[in-house]
Design a protein around this motif. Structure first.
Motif, mmCIF file in Angstrom:
data_model
loop_
_atom_site.group_PDB
_atom_site.id
_atom_site.type_symbol
_atom_site.label_atom_id
_atom_site.label_comp_id
_atom_site.label_asym_id
_atom_site.label_seq_id
_atom_site.Cartn_x
_atom_site.Cartn_y
_atom_site.Cartn_z
ATOM 1 N N TRP A 1 3.731 5.696 -8.146
ATOM 2 C CA TRP A 1 4.888 5.146 -7.086
ATOM 3 C C TRP A 1 4.744 5.623 -5.792
ATOM 4 N N VAL A 2 4.364 4.856 -4.751
ATOM 5 C CA VAL A 2 4.254 5.311 -3.157
ATOM 6 C C VAL A 2 5.541 4.358 -2.496
ATOM 7 N N ASP A 3 6.247 5.273 -1.793
ATOM 8 C CA ASP A 3 7.306 4.730 -1.138
ATOM 9 C C ASP A 3 7.040 4.966 0.291
ATOM 10 N N PRO B 1 4.255 13.299 -5.976
ATOM 11 C CA PRO B 1 3.959 12.097 -6.764
ATOM 12 C C PRO B 1 4.902 11.752 -7.822
ATOM 13 N N ARG C 1 -2.427 -0.578 0.761
ATOM 14 C CA ARG C 1 -1.474 0.100 1.551
ATOM 15 C C ARG C 1 -1.786 0.096 2.859
#
Length: 793
Positions: free
Chosen positions: A202-204, A221, A373
């Motif tokens: 998960w990348v917020d 992470p 991204r």
């Protein structure tokens, strides 16, 4: 006792041996395990391997068992296998015990297309949702009946070291499944579990206020099931989440959240173009669209291993789908979760999601976390990613049911790559076709086999053109052959044509609409004679004009253009695609000049005035001077859409045509307008004039006839044109192809008229009727133009 033993030996059945060569899509679909289980169940001995001609099976045993084996080999083949041919050859009995899967032979047949990626099967779905199973909620479970193939294959043969799973060593339990002939994961190359396989992350980009102090906010992470649950929370909060799936990223928002949908439209510059919606299951689709909306054929497509987007005719979903998903469109693109990840996401969220390709407009879909991204930074709020590398991107397939049969409009995930064989093609030679400029695909002919790539897209940007070039090289790698010749379109400004000119001095150039017709000839194995009808938006004609409303006679392997719609000017050229009022002006100028009925010019003139006060007069002068000339039926749809006030400025390609179709779809049978079709000098090409039907259309508008009724009459007129020309030239077989025949109303009415006349309508099903099938037609035309098409034996 000695005599009894001798008698028994004489009575023992004689052992026979055969070699069976199986050709088709038989890699990565569980075919070799299928052969092993079948042979073992019949007590047969032998081996199976990928060989130089296909999958080679050596088998020996009793004659009756060999016959049963050969029959069941086809009848009980894995659901994803496509068996084109089984050749049985007598062989010598060998000293061998049992039946074995052996290593792929060095000279295996690369001409076999690798199997497509397949949706999660029922057995795997059961495990996914079983708390007692070791793969409970594991988003990468699969077996030989489902999961990734094409998108993870680095090379052929399709064995684990040649896939992007080679970096994941199987644990003892997974290895035991992989090695067990009785297990459904026997030789399932992506086999994995939570202990040894890929995982989620998960990348917020900007953690929400609720996450302050959480691991995400501290930059730590988040992996595994926690990452998936974080994505569900973000979607519930109305955020745009980029989700890395099987062949690339989807951009997702809740389908019942108008604010989120509006933000996604704005950030992706989507305009009013309809979005597709992903549902948890077919039952969920039926529940939310309402009873009776989904046909049996559409439901079968949704639950099939390909799990495509299916265009479903529905005036308005009953619940859970906001109107902003598909404004002004009664058709909704529906598809169901096709991977374990998507099943979990939809089940946890409890509502359908808009799921659109993870890319900027006119660019390839993003496939890697780092790439996404960067490329999706201005669109997505957060990213749900994984660490199983995607070797090549693939989009979602799109299918529409027309005349009770599926028609693939975009061939991609679940269906591609696609291989065809045709005995009319030469047995030697390798050709590479680089396709068109829009909705591009590429293709390779290796002898009598043609392999079509998945959907690539429009070649409007540098990134798209680079992807197109990579796809052309990659397809040659997958079939293990370098092309002897390169084939392209005749349009000099197409990016695909320019690539061909960079690669070879003299590429073979094939006329766009002839390629449309030849693609259908290959799909349906047509020998001729037949009438080919190719209608679309644009294509470079042999006379330098823009074709798009063409009739061809096929006889003896040749195509001759025998008719078209009358040419009309297209002021502004390609600008007319986005500004349909220009097509309206051109049609009116050609048909009437200064005498066009006021009812026809009133609305398009108002559209022109919205651009600039002098736009109408300036464009008229251009139309009378240097404007390109076209016979395009696609532009006729644009013209009528503008005249009826539906759209003067299109937000997306073919918007006017889609609006006209939607209006006509709910009308009772409508009488056609009069048509003036005549042959030059009584014996030349047929020309279809617009003047007669436009004049009648003007009378309808002046009389206040509803726009929907006018749209229905326009469709009836076009269907009549096809039937009329077929009748006049005496054609029994009539091919209907080109982007215009993606129109359900037009195609079904044309089919009905031709059948009523005792003729046989033929249209694409497996190869897209639009430009996505051009590469196939280019390959057939190239073989024909060189005198290479052999006679049928």
């Amino acid at each position: 006792m000695i005599e009894a033993a001798a008698s028994s030996a004489q009575a023992a059945p004689e052992k026979r041996a055969e070699t069976l060569v199986v050709r088709g899509v038989v890699q990565g679909v569980g075919f070799r395990p299928h052969v092993h289980r079948l042979a073992t169940s019949l007590g047969l001995e032998g081996t199976v391997a990928n060989g130089p001609l296909g999958v080679e099976v050596f088998v020996q045993g009793r004659s009756e068992d060999l016959g049963a084996f050969a029959r069941a080999l086809v009848d009980r083949a894995p659901m994803a296998a496509v068996i084109e041919e089984v050749e049985r050859i007598d062989a010598e009995v060998r000293p061998i015990e049992g039946f074995h899967i052996v290593e792929s032979l060095a000279a295996f047949d690369r001409g076999l297309a690798i199997g497509p990626d397949l949706a999660t099967c029922e057995a795997c779905l059961t495990e996914l949702l079983d708390p007692a199973d070791r793969r409970h909620r594991y988003p990468f479970l699969n077996c030989t009946d489902c999961g990734p193939r094409y998108t993870i294959a680095l090379d052929l043969p399709y064995d684990r070291p040649n896939t992007s799973m080679r970096g994941f060593a199987m644990c003892e339990l997974c290895r035991a499944e992989y090695d067990d002939p009785d297990d459904r994961r026997f030789h399932a190359q992506p086999n994995a579990c939570p202990e040894c396989g890929p995982t989620l992350g998960w990348v917020d980009v900007e953690p929400s206020t609720e996450e302050t102090g959480s691991d995400a906010a501290r930059g730590e992470p988040i992996h595994g099931d926690d990452a998936l649950l974080r994505a569900v929370e973000a979607l519930r909060a109305g955020r745009i989440v980029a989700v890395q799936g099987l062949g690339g990223f989807h951009l997702m928002v809740r389908a019942d959240d108008p604010a989120a949908i509006a933000r996604l439209r704005e950030r992706k510059r989507r305009g009013d173009k309809p979005f597709a919606v992903m549902f948890e299951s077919v039952d969920d689709v039926r529940d939310r669209l309402g009873s009776g909306v989904l046909s049996d054929e559409e439901a079968d497509l949704l639950r099939s291993p390909a799990a495509p987007i299916v265009l479903v005719r529905t005036a308005q979903a009953e619940r859970g789908i906001d109107p902003l998903v598909a404004p002004a469109s009664p058709d909704l693109g529906c598809f169901v979760a096709a991977t374990p990840l998507h099943h979990l996401l939809l089940r946890d969220l409890g509502t359908p999601v808009v799921a659109t390709s993870g890319n900027e407009r006119d660019e390839p879909i993003a496939i890697g976390p780092s790439e996404a991204r960067v490329r999706l930074a201005e669109i997505a709020d957060a990213f749900l990613v994984h660490d199983r590398p995607i070797v090549r991107p693939i989009d979602d397939s799109i299918v529409r049911v027309i005349a009770g049969e599926p028609m693939i409009l975009r061939r991609a995930r679940g269906y591609a790559p696609l291989a065809f064989e045709w005995e009319r093609l030469p047995s030697e030679g390798v050709d590479l076709a680089l396709g068109p400029h829009l909705k591009s695909t590429v293709g390779v002919r290796v002898g009598r086999r043609v392999v079509l790539s998945p959907h690539i897209g429009d070649l409007e940007t540098v990134a798209a053109r680079e992807f197109h070039e990579r796809a052309a090289r990659d397809l040659q790698t997958l079939v293990g052959q370098r092309a002897d010749r390169v084939v392209c379109d005749r349009h000099p400004d197409y990016a695909s044509t320019q690539l061909a000119e960079r690669w070879v001095v003299n590429p073979i150039r094939v006329q766009h609409h002839e390629a449309h017709v030849w693609a259908v000839a290959l799909e349906h194995r047509l020998e001729g004679p037949f009438l080919g009808v190719a209608w679309d938006g644009t294509g470079f004609g042999d006379d330098g004009t823009v074709w798009g409303g063409e009739f061809f006679a096929a006889n003896g392997g040749d195509l001759a253009r025998i008719g078209s719609f009358e040419l009309f000017p297209l002021p502004g050229g390609e600008r007319a695609v986005r500004e349909p009022w220009r097509s309206a002006l051109g049609v009116l100028e050609q048909a009437f000049g200064d005498d066009a009925p006021e009812a026809l010019v009133r609305v398009p003139r108002a559209f022109a005035g919205a651009v600039a006060p002098s736009a109408w007069d300036l464009s008229r002068r251009i139309a009378r001077g240097s404007a390109p000339q076209t016979s395009s039926v696609g532009r006729l749809f644009d013209a009528v859409g503008a005249i009826l006030g539906l759209t003067g400025h299109a937000a997306y390609e073919a918007e006017a045509a889609q609006r006209l179709e939607h209006l006509a779809a709910h009308q009772p049978e409508a009488p056609r307008y009069p048509v003036d079709a005549r042959a030059d000098d009584g014996d030349g090409p047929w020309r279809i004039s617009a003047r007669a039907w436009l004049a009648a259309l003007a009378d309808d508008l002046a009389a206040g006839v509803p726009v929907a009724r006018v749209a229905a009459r326009f469709h009836a007129t076009l269907a009549h044109v096809v039937a009329s020309i077929a009748r006049r030239v005496g054609a029994e077989d009539v091919v209907l192809t080109g982007g215009c025949f993606q129109n359900r109303v037009l195609l079904e009415q044309t089919i009905a008229l031709l059948r009523a006349d005792g003729r046989r309508p033929i249209w694409p099903r497996r190869i897209p009727p639009g430009d996505g099938g051009i590469a196939v037609g280019q390959l057939v035309a190239a073989a024909r133009s060189q005198g290479l098409v052999s006679s049928k034996e």
